[in-house]
Design a protein around this motif. Structure first.
Motif, PDB file in Angstrom:
ATOM      1  N   ASN A  60      -3.891  10.513  -5.901  1.00  0.00           N
ATOM      2  CA  ASN A  60      -2.618  10.334  -5.207  1.00  0.00           C
ATOM      3  C   ASN A  60      -1.986   9.010  -5.640  1.00  0.00           C
ATOM      4  OD1 ASN A  60      -3.930   8.291  -3.712  1.00  0.00           O
ATOM      5  ND2 ASN A  60      -4.580   9.773  -2.172  1.00  0.00           N
ATOM      6  N   ILE A  61      -0.872   8.659  -5.011  1.00  0.00           N
ATOM      7  CA  ILE A  61      -0.175   7.428  -5.381  1.00  0.00           C
ATOM      8  C   ILE A  61      -1.057   6.207  -5.139  1.00  0.00           C
ATOM      9  CG2 ILE A  61       1.772   5.931  -4.788  1.00  0.00           C
ATOM     10  CD1 ILE A  61       3.465   8.442  -4.466  1.00  0.00           C
ATOM     11  N   ASP A  62      -1.840   6.228  -4.065  1.00  0.00           N
ATOM     12  CA  ASP A  62      -2.738   5.101  -3.799  1.00  0.00           C
ATOM     13  C   ASP A  62      -3.768   4.937  -4.917  1.00  0.00           C
ATOM     14  OD1 ASP A  62      -1.459   4.453  -1.435  1.00  0.00           O
ATOM     15  OD2 ASP A  62      -2.826   5.662  -0.201  1.00  0.00           O
ATOM     16  N   ASP A  63      -4.296   6.052  -5.429  1.00  0.00           N
ATOM     17  CA  ASP A  63      -5.247   5.996  -6.546  1.00  0.00           C
ATOM     18  C   ASP A  63      -4.580   5.416  -7.796  1.00  0.00           C
ATOM     19  OD1 ASP A  63      -7.266   7.175  -4.993  1.00  0.00           O
ATOM     20  OD2 ASP A  63      -6.592   9.188  -5.542  1.00  0.00           O
ATOM     21  N   MET A  64      -3.326   5.816  -8.022  1.00  0.00           N
ATOM     22  CA  MET A  64      -2.589   5.301  -9.173  1.00  0.00           C
ATOM     23  C   MET A  64      -2.382   3.791  -9.040  1.00  0.00           C
ATOM     24  SD  MET A  64       1.186   6.362 -10.628  1.00  0.00           S
ATOM     25  CE  MET A  64       2.104   5.696  -9.236  1.00  0.00           C
ATOM     26  N   MET A  65      -1.974   3.345  -7.865  1.00  0.00           N
ATOM     27  CA  MET A  65      -1.740   1.921  -7.652  1.00  0.00           C
ATOM     28  C   MET A  65      -3.045   1.128  -7.738  1.00  0.00           C
ATOM     29  SD  MET A  65       1.439   2.015  -7.624  1.00  0.00           S
ATOM     30  CE  MET A  65       1.976   0.369  -7.223  1.00  0.00           C
ATOM     31  N   SER A  66      -4.141   1.709  -7.290  1.00  0.00           N
ATOM     32  CA  SER A  66      -5.448   1.057  -7.404  1.00  0.00           C
ATOM     33  C   SER A  66      -5.845   0.882  -8.867  1.00  0.00           C
ATOM     34  CB  SER A  66      -6.498   1.874  -6.654  1.00  0.00           C
ATOM     35  OG  SER A  66      -7.773   1.334  -6.841  1.00  0.00           O
ATOM     36  N   ALA A  67      -5.590   1.906  -9.682  1.00  0.00           N
ATOM     37  CA  ALA A  67      -5.898   1.814 -11.106  1.00  0.00           C
ATOM     38  C   ALA A  67      -5.029   0.739 -11.765  1.00  0.00           C
ATOM     39  CB  ALA A  67      -5.688   3.165 -11.788  1.00  0.00           C
ATOM     40  N   LEU A  68      -3.765   0.661 -11.375  1.00  0.00           N
ATOM     41  CA  LEU A  68      -2.887  -0.385 -11.912  1.00  0.00           C
ATOM     42  C   LEU A  68      -3.375  -1.765 -11.482  1.00  0.00           C
ATOM     43  CD1 LEU A  68       0.635   1.244 -11.427  1.00  0.00           C
ATOM     44  CD2 LEU A  68      -0.597   0.894 -13.576  1.00  0.00           C
ATOM     45  N   ASP A  69      -3.816  -1.882 -10.239  1.00  0.00           N
ATOM     46  CA  ASP A  69      -4.357  -3.161  -9.754  1.00  0.00           C
ATOM     47  C   ASP A  69      -5.581  -3.579 -10.561  1.00  0.00           C
ATOM     48  OD1 ASP A  69      -2.414  -3.450  -7.819  1.00  0.00           O
ATOM     49  OD2 ASP A  69      -3.670  -2.703  -6.182  1.00  0.00           O
ATOM     50  N   SER A  70      -6.419  -2.611 -10.925  1.00  0.00           N
ATOM     51  CA  SER A  70      -7.623  -2.942 -11.688  1.00  0.00           C
ATOM     52  C   SER A  70      -7.279  -3.445 -13.087  1.00  0.00           C
ATOM     53  CB  SER A  70      -8.560  -1.738 -11.767  1.00  0.00           C
ATOM     54  OG  SER A  70      -8.029  -0.737 -12.605  1.00  0.00           O
ATOM     55  N   MET A  71      -6.061  -3.159 -13.551  1.00  0.00           N
ATOM     56  CA  MET A  71      -5.590  -3.653 -14.847  1.00  0.00           C
ATOM     57  C   MET A  71      -4.805  -4.956 -14.689  1.00  0.00           C
ATOM     58  SD  MET A  71      -4.100  -0.092 -16.354  1.00  0.00           S
ATOM     59  CE  MET A  71      -3.532  -0.824 -17.863  1.00  0.00           C
ATOM     60  N   LEU A  72      -4.734  -5.460 -13.465  1.00  0.00           N
ATOM     61  CA  LEU A  72      -3.950  -6.652 -13.149  1.00  0.00           C
ATOM     62  C   LEU A  72      -2.466  -6.433 -13.424  1.00  0.00           C
ATOM     63  CD1 LEU A  72      -6.285  -9.393 -14.679  1.00  0.00           C
ATOM     64  CD2 LEU A  72      -6.314  -8.484 -12.355  1.00  0.00           C
ATOM     65  N   ALA A  73      -2.021  -5.191 -13.301  1.00  0.00           N
ATOM     66  CA  ALA A  73      -0.632  -4.843 -13.579  1.00  0.00           C
ATOM     67  C   ALA A  73       0.252  -5.129 -12.367  1.00  0.00           C
ATOM     68  CB  ALA A  73      -0.518  -3.374 -13.962  1.00  0.00           C
TER      69      ALA A  73
END
Length: 128
Positions: A60-73
């Motif tokens: 979901n969108i939360d999973d997408m944002m979590s993945a972006l956070d893990s990239m320091l994006a």
């Protein structure tokens, strides 16, 4: 004292190298793409500006944002088009830079639609 300094310095270098080498996209099973076809599985440092890296996963969108956070994006722009939620972001871990029409820089694109997430660097290649 000098030995302690050298040991701490080497430990910090190893820690940074490990953080860079084991990238979040590689851990999620991403691929490098050329002409919209996967050409190799990502491993290690996958944010090479000469290649398009992409991962696809259910979430979901939360999973997408979590993945972006893990990239320091950091999100630069968010938009929606035809039921697809699209995020343009900038990550210091990506070695290429693209520009939006207004001049803001990004190097990560993410899209969410119907329970499916796609993330690409420096742009999201192919259809999503």
């Amino acid at each position: 004292m000098k030995r302690t300094f050298v040991a701490v310095f080497l430990f910090l270098i190893g820690l940074v190298a490990t953080a860079v080498w084991f990238s979040p996209l590689a851990m999620r099973g991403g691929f490098a793409y050329r002409d919209n076809e996967p050409i190799e599985r990502l491993d290690g440092l996958c944010y090479d500006g000469a290649k398009y890296a992409r991962i696809d996963f259910d979430g979901n969108i939360d999973d997408m944002m979590s993945a972006l956070d893990s990239m320091l994006a950091v999100t630069v722009k968010e938009t929606e088009s035809g039921g697809t939620y699209i995020v343009y972001a900038y990550s210091p871990r990506v070695f290429a830079v693209e520009k939006l029409g207004d001049g803001r820089e990004y190097n990560v694109m993410a899209a969410y639609s119907d329970g499916h997430v796609c993330i690409g660097t420096p742009v999201l290649s192919g259809s999503y």
